[in-house]
Design a protein around this motif. Structure first.
Motif, PDB file in Angstrom:
ATOM      1  N   SER A 189       0.476  -1.523  -0.039  1.00  0.00           N
ATOM      2  CA  SER A 189      -0.238   0.554   0.114  1.00  0.00           C
ATOM      3  C   SER A 189       0.768   1.344  -0.283  1.00  0.00           C
ATOM      4  O   SER A 189       0.301   2.331  -0.291  1.00  0.00           O
ATOM      5  CB  SER A 189      -0.720  -0.045   1.029  1.00  0.00           C
ATOM      6  N   GLY A 190       2.118   0.821  -0.075  1.00  0.00           N
ATOM      7  CA  GLY A 190       3.249   2.270   0.558  1.00  0.00           C
ATOM      8  C   GLY A 190       2.721   2.600   1.931  1.00  0.00           C
ATOM      9  O   GLY A 190       4.152   3.156   2.050  1.00  0.00           O
ATOM     10  N   GLY A 191       1.879   2.198   3.305  1.00  0.00           N
ATOM     11  CA  GLY A 191       2.334   1.783   4.488  1.00  0.00           C
ATOM     12  C   GLY A 191       3.111   1.352   4.567  1.00  0.00           C
ATOM     13  O   GLY A 191       4.069   0.215   4.398  1.00  0.00           O
ATOM     14  N   THR A 213      -0.339  -3.242  -5.855  1.00  0.00           N
ATOM     15  CA  THR A 213      -0.246  -1.889  -5.591  1.00  0.00           C
ATOM     16  C   THR A 213      -1.000  -1.406  -6.164  1.00  0.00           C
ATOM     17  O   THR A 213      -1.407  -1.431  -7.424  1.00  0.00           O
ATOM     18  CB  THR A 213       1.117  -0.380  -5.550  1.00  0.00           C
ATOM     19  N   GLN A 224       3.170   8.494  -2.267  1.00  0.00           N
ATOM     20  CA  GLN A 224       2.855   6.650  -1.675  1.00  0.00           C
ATOM     21  C   GLN A 224       3.407   6.092  -3.139  1.00  0.00           C
ATOM     22  O   GLN A 224       4.536   4.959  -2.951  1.00  0.00           O
ATOM     23  CB  GLN A 224       1.128   6.258  -2.290  1.00  0.00           C
ATOM     24  N   ARG A 227       7.408   5.414  -2.679  1.00  0.00           N
ATOM     25  CA  ARG A 227       7.955   4.538  -1.004  1.00  0.00           C
ATOM     26  C   ARG A 227       7.771   3.252  -2.035  1.00  0.00           C
ATOM     27  O   ARG A 227       8.552   2.612  -1.545  1.00  0.00           O
ATOM     28  CB  ARG A 227       6.727   4.961  -0.006  1.00  0.00           C
ATOM     29  N   CYS A 228       6.758   2.976  -2.435  1.00  0.00           N
ATOM     30  CA  CYS A 228       6.305   1.613  -3.002  1.00  0.00           C
ATOM     31  C   CYS A 228       7.770   1.314  -4.664  1.00  0.00           C
ATOM     32  O   CYS A 228       8.463   0.203  -4.285  1.00  0.00           O
ATOM     33  CB  CYS A 228       5.138   1.925  -4.177  1.00  0.00           C
ATOM     34  N   LYS A 407       0.662   9.139   5.087  1.00  0.00           N
ATOM     35  CA  LYS A 407      -0.163   8.092   5.082  1.00  0.00           C
ATOM     36  C   LYS A 407      -1.268   8.481   3.733  1.00  0.00           C
ATOM     37  O   LYS A 407      -1.538   9.871   3.737  1.00  0.00           O
ATOM     38  CB  LYS A 407      -1.110   8.107   6.312  1.00  0.00           C
ATOM     39  N   GLU A 408      -1.028   6.858   4.071  1.00  0.00           N
ATOM     40  CA  GLU A 408      -2.481   7.272   2.697  1.00  0.00           C
ATOM     41  C   GLU A 408      -3.814   6.938   3.544  1.00  0.00           C
ATOM     42  O   GLU A 408      -4.006   6.309   3.987  1.00  0.00           O
ATOM     43  CB  GLU A 408      -1.989   5.846   1.663  1.00  0.00           C
TER      44      GLU A 408
END
Length: 475
Positions: A189-191, A213, A224, A227-228, A407-408
């Motif tokens: 999720s990128g989280g 994703t 996001q 990060r991914c 945060k996403e």
């Protein structure tokens, strides 16, 4: 699967398989009655998920026993003919007219999502963590587990390599299962939670795993995506990226437009989830590793938590005074467990989608022993998920999760889905038996839907989204 047959009972156990257990084992044995009770206790001591259905031939009843992590609940439906059971509620409700459980529906419209065996359908219950449901032609009885009691955290611990111990624990939890590289996918999720679980999976199974994703727009989406991209490169993942905006909720191809297609407490974005699962299944994936439950792992004690205690019902403009008065008298709670109730709720919410595609979920954070370990750590490790952030930094050699973390959120996609499908949703509101009930303020629902969704306050937007999900289910 294990089947035990005694003079009075038939016990069917189904459990997650440990990596050192044979594939596809189906064992059938004749035993004494008391041996079945011992076997139930044995499965409760296993660290992996299990469920059991015990048929009592003499009393013409059956009971469902469920693990304390419960990835996949059963649904039971009682009517004058008896009790039906299925893990797929859509199949269970086919060609029926579901009666509305108003107390559950009203709490959901207010944005309160309590965990329990009750559903929005009167007469339909689900199995819950550590509980036992007993069903007969006369109805369904529930026996809830006893609440657990948390011990206070240690004041001091040996902090040497504490993050590596945490990483090692996650690796051991995954290694306990018979995972294979080409048959396993990871959610990205990128989280933070999915970042750590995916990198630990890569350490265990090697590069070349499928990662999934959902790409969002705007500044949040750009952060996001960055990060991914770092995670994909570090993990050597074969990435599948889905444009979230093109798969917004309530669209013409959404299962939400199908009666009983998506229960309101289910996955908030089944449109994205369905698309990714369809592709994963096509290329031979049968296991999905997720970061679900990571947020809830870092328990805060009363003297540590500076946030407001508990979520109280706000005055919801979509309920009439009669509806609000009824909602105030509704109290739905579940005994405290080592896992947070939202863990059980979330895993139950996505189980339908996964099993329909033949994909088994693995949530490494949702483990009793891990939760007990984290709960005893001093505050500085749990606060702001410090141990998780630092663990990711070790694996990535990059501290992006310790600073500048945006945060996403799914909200922009959900708002777009409402805006693009306003005509369909307006028709739903005008014709629904839900909104024509004296508990619901139909005028306010229509006004909110006709107005600028982006200008609604947070509570009103959440209540509107919940109301629309309920209307879709009962259409």
């Amino acid at each position: 699967m294990e089947i035990l047959i005694s003079e009075n009972r038939v016990a069917i156990f189904n459990s997650e398989r440990f990596s050192d257990e044979p594939d596809g084992l189906l064992e059938e044995r004749f035993v004494h009655d008391e041996w079945i009770e011992d076997r139930i206790n044995y499965y409760h001591l296993r660290s992996l998920d299990f469920s059991a259905v015990i048929i009592n031939k003499k009393s013409q009843s059956f009971s469902c026993h469920i693990s304390s992590v419960v990835y996949v609940p059963f649904y039971l439906r009682h009517d004058p003919k008896g009790v039906s059971i299925d893990w797929d509620y859509r199949r269970l409700l086919k060609d029926t007219d579901a009666e509305i459980a108003w107390d559950v529906v009203l709490t959901q419209i207010q944005g309160i999502m309590p965990y329990g065996h009750r559903t929005v359908i009167e007469g339909v219950v689900r199995t819950t963590a550590g509980a036992t449901l007993t069903a007969s032609r006369h109805g369904i009885k529930t026996s809830l587990p006893l609440p657990v009691h948390f011990s206070p955290p240690f004041d001091h611990i040996d902090s040497t390599d504490i993050e590596r111990h945490f990483i090692g624990a996650l690796e051991a939890l995954l290694d306990a299962r018979p995972l294979e590289n080409r048959r396993t996918a990871v959610e990205l999720s990128g989280g933070m939670d999915s970042a750590l679980s995916s990198m630990v999976t890569k350490n265990l199974l090697g590069p070349g795993l499928l990662s999934v994703t959902a790409q969002f727009d705007g500044a949040m989406g750009a952060a996001q995506q960055k990060r991914c991209a770092t995670l994909i490169q570090a993990g050597g993942f074969d990435n599948l990226s889905l444009p979230a905006a093109r798969l917004a909720p309530f669209g013409e191809t959404s299962l939400r437009r199908v009666r009983y297609g998506v229960m309101p407490e289910d996955e908030s974005y089944p449109e994205i989830f369905e698309a990714s699962l369809n592709i994963a299944k096509t290329i031979g994936v049968d296991t999905l590793i997720s970061g679900l439950g990571g947020d809830e792992l870092y328990v805060m004690y009363a003297d540590e938590d500076r946030s407001s205690s508990g979520k109280e019902a706000s005055r919801c403009s979509f309920l009439t005074e009669t509806g609000l008065n009824y909602a105030r008298t509704t109290h739905i709670a579940y005994p405290t467990g080592w896992l947070a109730a939202s863990c059980w709720y979330s895993s139950a919410s996505r189980s339908q989608r996964l099993l329909r595609y033949g994909i088994w979920p693995v949530y490494p954070y949702q483990n009793i022993k891990l939760a007990q370990f984290i709960s005893r750590l001093p505050h500085r490790y749990r606060h702001d998920r410090s141990i998780l952030r630092k663990s990711i930094s070790i694996l990535l050699n990059e501290d992006m999760y310790e600073k500048n973390y945006i945060k996403e959120t799914f909200d922009p996609v959900a708002i777009r889905g409402i805006e693009e499908n306003r005509l369909y949703l307006m028709s739903l509101v005008k014709e629904s038996r839900i909104t024509n009930h004296h508990y619901i303020n139909k005028h306010n629902v229509i006004s909110a839907l006709q107005g600028n969704i982006r200008e609604l306050d947070r509570n009103t937007y959440n209540s509107l989204f919940q109301t629309l999900k309920i209307l879709c289910f009962f259409q």
